[in-house]
Motif scaffolding. Structure first.
Motif, PDB file in Angstrom:
ATOM      1  N   ILE A 174       1.064  -0.655  -0.062  1.00  0.00           N
ATOM      2  CA  ILE A 174      -0.482   0.023   0.279  1.00  0.00           C
ATOM      3  C   ILE A 174       0.820   1.105  -0.504  1.00  0.00           C
ATOM      4  CG2 ILE A 174      -0.013   0.099   2.410  1.00  0.00           C
ATOM      5  CD1 ILE A 174      -3.147   0.920   2.225  1.00  0.00           C
ATOM      6  N   ARG A 175       2.046   0.985   0.535  1.00  0.00           N
ATOM      7  CA  ARG A 175       3.347   2.157   0.275  1.00  0.00           C
ATOM      8  C   ARG A 175       4.070   2.261  -0.069  1.00  0.00           C
ATOM      9  NH1 ARG A 175       4.840   1.885   6.643  1.00  0.00           N
ATOM     10  NH2 ARG A 175       2.582   2.480   7.893  1.00  0.00           N
ATOM     11  N   GLU A 176       3.064   1.723  -1.739  1.00  0.00           N
ATOM     12  CA  GLU A 176       4.511   1.805  -2.920  1.00  0.00           C
ATOM     13  C   GLU A 176       4.178   3.136  -3.562  1.00  0.00           C
ATOM     14  OE1 GLU A 176       7.277   0.351  -3.662  1.00  0.00           O
ATOM     15  OE2 GLU A 176       7.231  -1.396  -3.957  1.00  0.00           O
ATOM     16  N   PHE A 177       2.486   4.077  -3.823  1.00  0.00           N
ATOM     17  CA  PHE A 177       2.371   4.599  -4.568  1.00  0.00           C
ATOM     18  C   PHE A 177       1.519   5.472  -3.752  1.00  0.00           C
ATOM     19  CE2 PHE A 177       1.599   0.562  -7.938  1.00  0.00           C
ATOM     20  CZ  PHE A 177       2.590   1.356  -8.422  1.00  0.00           C
ATOM     21  N   VAL A 178       2.413   5.781  -2.913  1.00  0.00           N
ATOM     22  CA  VAL A 178       2.530   7.160  -2.393  1.00  0.00           C
ATOM     23  C   VAL A 178       4.077   7.894  -1.993  1.00  0.00           C
ATOM     24  CG1 VAL A 178       0.345   6.033  -0.622  1.00  0.00           C
ATOM     25  CG2 VAL A 178       2.910   6.120  -0.044  1.00  0.00           C
ATOM     26  N   ASN A 179       3.162   9.053  -1.260  1.00  0.00           N
ATOM     27  CA  ASN A 179       4.871  10.136  -1.650  1.00  0.00           C
ATOM     28  C   ASN A 179       4.871  10.132   0.076  1.00  0.00           C
ATOM     29  OD1 ASN A 179       5.912  11.979  -1.181  1.00  0.00           O
ATOM     30  ND2 ASN A 179       4.518  13.790  -0.972  1.00  0.00           N
ATOM     31  N   ILE A 180       6.152   9.447   0.677  1.00  0.00           N
ATOM     32  CA  ILE A 180       6.566   9.364   1.955  1.00  0.00           C
ATOM     33  C   ILE A 180       6.950  10.761   1.809  1.00  0.00           C
ATOM     34  CG2 ILE A 180       7.579   8.055   3.353  1.00  0.00           C
ATOM     35  CD1 ILE A 180       7.340   5.184   1.404  1.00  0.00           C
ATOM     36  N   LYS A 181       6.029  11.300   2.657  1.00  0.00           N
ATOM     37  CA  LYS A 181       5.711  12.518   3.408  1.00  0.00           C
ATOM     38  C   LYS A 181       7.114  13.021   4.551  1.00  0.00           C
ATOM     39  CE  LYS A 181       3.053  15.994   1.306  1.00  0.00           C
ATOM     40  NZ  LYS A 181       2.575  16.305   1.934  1.00  0.00           N
ATOM     41  N   THR A 182       7.954  13.493   4.995  1.00  0.00           N
ATOM     42  CA  THR A 182       7.832  14.054   6.043  1.00  0.00           C
ATOM     43  C   THR A 182       7.638  15.431   6.364  1.00  0.00           C
ATOM     44  OG1 THR A 182      10.474  13.226   6.070  1.00  0.00           O
ATOM     45  CG2 THR A 182      10.109  14.705   7.641  1.00  0.00           C
ATOM     46  N   VAL A 183       6.796  15.380   7.765  1.00  0.00           N
ATOM     47  CA  VAL A 183       6.513  16.950   7.382  1.00  0.00           C
ATOM     48  C   VAL A 183       7.327  16.921   9.333  1.00  0.00           C
ATOM     49  CG1 VAL A 183       4.352  18.199   8.445  1.00  0.00           C
ATOM     50  CG2 VAL A 183       4.303  16.479   6.951  1.00  0.00           C
ATOM     51  N   TRP A 184       7.895  17.640   9.071  1.00  0.00           N
ATOM     52  CA  TRP A 184       9.193  18.428  10.511  1.00  0.00           C
ATOM     53  C   TRP A 184       8.333  19.928  11.098  1.00  0.00           C
ATOM     54  CZ3 TRP A 184      11.688  22.756  12.557  1.00  0.00           C
ATOM     55  CH2 TRP A 184      12.466  22.314  13.381  1.00  0.00           C
ATOM     56  N   ILE A 185       8.349  19.495  12.336  1.00  0.00           N
ATOM     57  CA  ILE A 185       7.747  21.440  13.262  1.00  0.00           C
ATOM     58  C   ILE A 185       8.775  20.630  14.949  1.00  0.00           C
ATOM     59  CG2 ILE A 185       5.888  20.962  14.570  1.00  0.00           C
ATOM     60  CD1 ILE A 185       4.203  18.989  13.719  1.00  0.00           C
ATOM     61  N   GLY A 186       9.213  21.887  13.705  1.00  0.00           N
ATOM     62  CA  GLY A 186      10.163  22.681  15.056  1.00  0.00           C
ATOM     63  C   GLY A 186       9.846  22.528  16.345  1.00  0.00           C
ATOM     64  N   PRO A 187      11.062  22.429  17.330  1.00  0.00           N
ATOM     65  CA  PRO A 187      11.271  22.736  18.788  1.00  0.00           C
ATOM     66  C   PRO A 187       9.718  23.248  19.251  1.00  0.00           C
ATOM     67  CG  PRO A 187      13.185  21.526  18.198  1.00  0.00           C
ATOM     68  CD  PRO A 187      12.505  22.302  17.115  1.00  0.00           C
ATOM     69  N   ALA A 188       9.687  24.758  18.430  1.00  0.00           N
ATOM     70  CA  ALA A 188       9.206  25.694  19.076  1.00  0.00           C
ATOM     71  C   ALA A 188       7.646  25.792  18.766  1.00  0.00           C
ATOM     72  CB  ALA A 188       9.907  27.196  19.064  1.00  0.00           C
ATOM     73  N   ALA A 189       7.640  25.673  17.368  1.00  0.00           N
ATOM     74  CA  ALA A 189       6.133  24.963  17.430  1.00  0.00           C
ATOM     75  C   ALA A 189       5.602  24.114  18.678  1.00  0.00           C
ATOM     76  CB  ALA A 189       5.763  24.231  15.641  1.00  0.00           C
ATOM     77  N   ALA A 190       5.577  22.447  18.179  1.00  0.00           N
ATOM     78  CA  ALA A 190       5.812  21.417  19.063  1.00  0.00           C
ATOM     79  C   ALA A 190       5.030  22.205  20.655  1.00  0.00           C
ATOM     80  CB  ALA A 190       6.492  20.743  19.496  1.00  0.00           C
ATOM     81  N   ALA A 191       6.209  23.011  21.292  1.00  0.00           N
ATOM     82  CA  ALA A 191       5.539  23.761  22.472  1.00  0.00           C
ATOM     83  C   ALA A 191       4.424  24.622  22.508  1.00  0.00           C
ATOM     84  CB  ALA A 191       7.443  24.169  23.061  1.00  0.00           C
ATOM     85  N   LYS A 192       3.763  25.051  21.910  1.00  0.00           N
ATOM     86  CA  LYS A 192       3.339  25.977  22.130  1.00  0.00           C
ATOM     87  C   LYS A 192       1.889  25.043  22.361  1.00  0.00           C
ATOM     88  CE  LYS A 192       4.548  30.047  19.111  1.00  0.00           C
ATOM     89  NZ  LYS A 192       5.128  30.800  17.990  1.00  0.00           N
TER      90      LYS A 192
END
Length: 459
Positions: free
Chosen positions: A441-459
């Motif tokens: 099922i993961r052959e035809f997907v865009n395996i996408k990294t969504v990175w969230i920085g520490p400052a944003a994650a802390a809010k």
């Protein structure tokens, strides 16, 4: 014109006009537009389509199975099993796709980043005749669950099956335009692959066609999954349960009249037990009934096309001329239709045609090995690497030997088969990429990294 021919009689069943360029363009345009909307539907809702597909398959099972048998010659009981397997696959992904496609958290430095699995777009599916429903639904269930659309270019000797698949998708509630069957000649495929509205390509077929499609898709930088030919080894070690091994070996070779990439084709047997295995194997082959594939007790129906039969017979003749022993069969059956008897070739060696080439039909090649190590060497002495089997009462030893086999799958004390729970595919000239399971099922997907920085994650 595209014509379906009944291989049991050699007579035409139906003829269809090929889709013209305007029809192809309209299908691509509609699929691209529909997929943009489909990708925004939550996966928990998308899997409702898969449940609808399973229901439509089961409701029409008798009709679709008969269609398979009439167009490509599969014995009717096996055709019914093919439809049921398609429905099971749809049910499997309806249940598991939400989990397979869920965001995966990646935590570090107080971040809450994720890996997401987004659809690629519209996938061109180029499918073969030997499992005319299964090969498509094996791809389609995970692909649609993942948010993709699809265009089907099926083998031209099964046009009624190809159109029936579109019927099933419509009955299942597929959004208008998201899927379309195109009846086209092979020379039209390159242009579709190159079209910007196609995001990726999946092909099940011969190694030769796979190389052509890979080159075309590679030129356009399109993702591909290729499931190609095979010459699967079925290894029988001296400590195996010979009676059980022989019985399963016959099924592994002659199911679907031997016309499958994962049929066992080379039976590599330790010399110490080879004579007994051959005796048991031939006794099981003698029980197979050749006949009308619509009759429920038929095991061996016709081959799918006349040219496949003639090509297989040339391989048999070359192998016998090189010194192999013809134990059973070996000549086309006179009369109407494309019938070739279950054939057993013994004392096949690695320089012979039946060892070196894929035999796509009811021909078994029995090879003698000195010991287990020699059996592994012989098994790997091929350009293919799809499935393989090892038979031994010592399962731990077989498990260790399995790691030395060049194959996408190794079955210990069983026959190779596809199953939605496990990834399926090959290496070497058997192709690349995987279908089924979470990897499929993961052959035809865009395996996408969504990175969230520490400052944003802390809010």
């Amino acid at each position: 014109m595209i014509t379906a021919i009944n291989p049991a009689t050699g007579k035409a069943l139906a003829t269809f006009e090929a889709h013209d360029d305007a029809s192809v363009d309209a299908a691509l345009c509609a699929a691209a537009a529909a997929q943009k909307a489909w990708r925004k539907v939550k996966v928990e809702e998308r899997v409702g389509l898969l449940s609808g597909m399973a229901k439509a398959l089961r409701v029409g099972k008798a009709r679709y199975a008969e269609m398979i048998t009439l167009e490509m010659g599969k014995p009717i009981v096996e055709a019914e099993a093919e439809i049921e397997k398609c429905a099971y696959n749809c049910d499997f992904y309806a249940e598991h796709a939400p989990r397979y496609l869920a965001d995966e958290p990646v935590r570090s430095n107080a971040s809450e980043s994720v890996v997401a699995f987004d659809p690629l777009g519209v996938v061109l599916a180029i499918m073969p005749w030997n499992y005319p429903f299964w090969q498509f639904f094996r791809f389609a269930a995970p692909a649609f669950a993942a948010g993709n659309g699809a265009i089907l270019k099926h083998a031209n000797n099964v046009p009624q099956c190809a159109l029936a698949i579109e019927e099933i998708m419509n009955e299942a509630g597929c959004p208008k335009g998201l899927f379309r069957t195109l009846l086209i000649e092979p020379q039209k495929v390159a242009g579709i692959i190159a079209d910007d509205r196609i995001a990726a390509v999946t092909l099940t077929g011969s190694t030769e066609v796979g190389a052509i499609v890979a080159a075309q898709a590679g030129k356009a930088l399109k993702k591909q999954v290729l499931e190609l030919g095979g010459s699967d080894p079925f290894i029988v070690l001296a400590d195996a349960d010979l009676e059980q091994a022989a019985a399963v070996a016959v099924k592994a070779r002659y199911i679907n009249v031997g016309q499958s990439c994962v049929n066992a084709k080379r039976f590599i047997v330790e010399t110490a037990v080879a004579e007994r295995f051959v005796e048991l194997f031939c006794a099981e082959v003698a029980k197979l009934k050749i006949g009308d594939p619509l009759e429920r007790d038929t095991n061996i129906g016709p081959m799918a096309r006349a040219n496949l039969l003639s090509g297989l017979h040339v391989q048999v003749e070359k192998t016998v001329a090189a010194g192999a022993t013809l134990k059973m069969g070996g000549k086309p059956i006179d009369g109407h239709g494309f019938y070739y008897p279950p054939t057993v070739l013994d004392h096949v060696t690695e320089e012979m045609t039946a060892f070196r080439e894929e035999t796509f039909g009811p021909v078994a090649a029995i090879v003698r090995a000195r010991d287990a190590e020699d059996a592994i060497r012989l098994a790997n002495q091929t350009e293919f690497g799809l499935g393989s089997a090892i038979w031994s009462r010592d399962v731990e030893r077989a498990r260790k030997l399995a790691r030395d086999l060049d194959a996408g799958a190794v079955f210990i004390n069983g026959m190779v088969a596809s199953d939605p729970r496990y990834p399926f595919g090959g290496i070497k000239r058997s192709g690349y990429g995987r279908e089924l399971g979470v990897y499929g099922i993961r052959e035809f997907v865009n395996i996408k990294t969504v990175w969230i920085g520490p400052a944003a994650a802390a809010k």
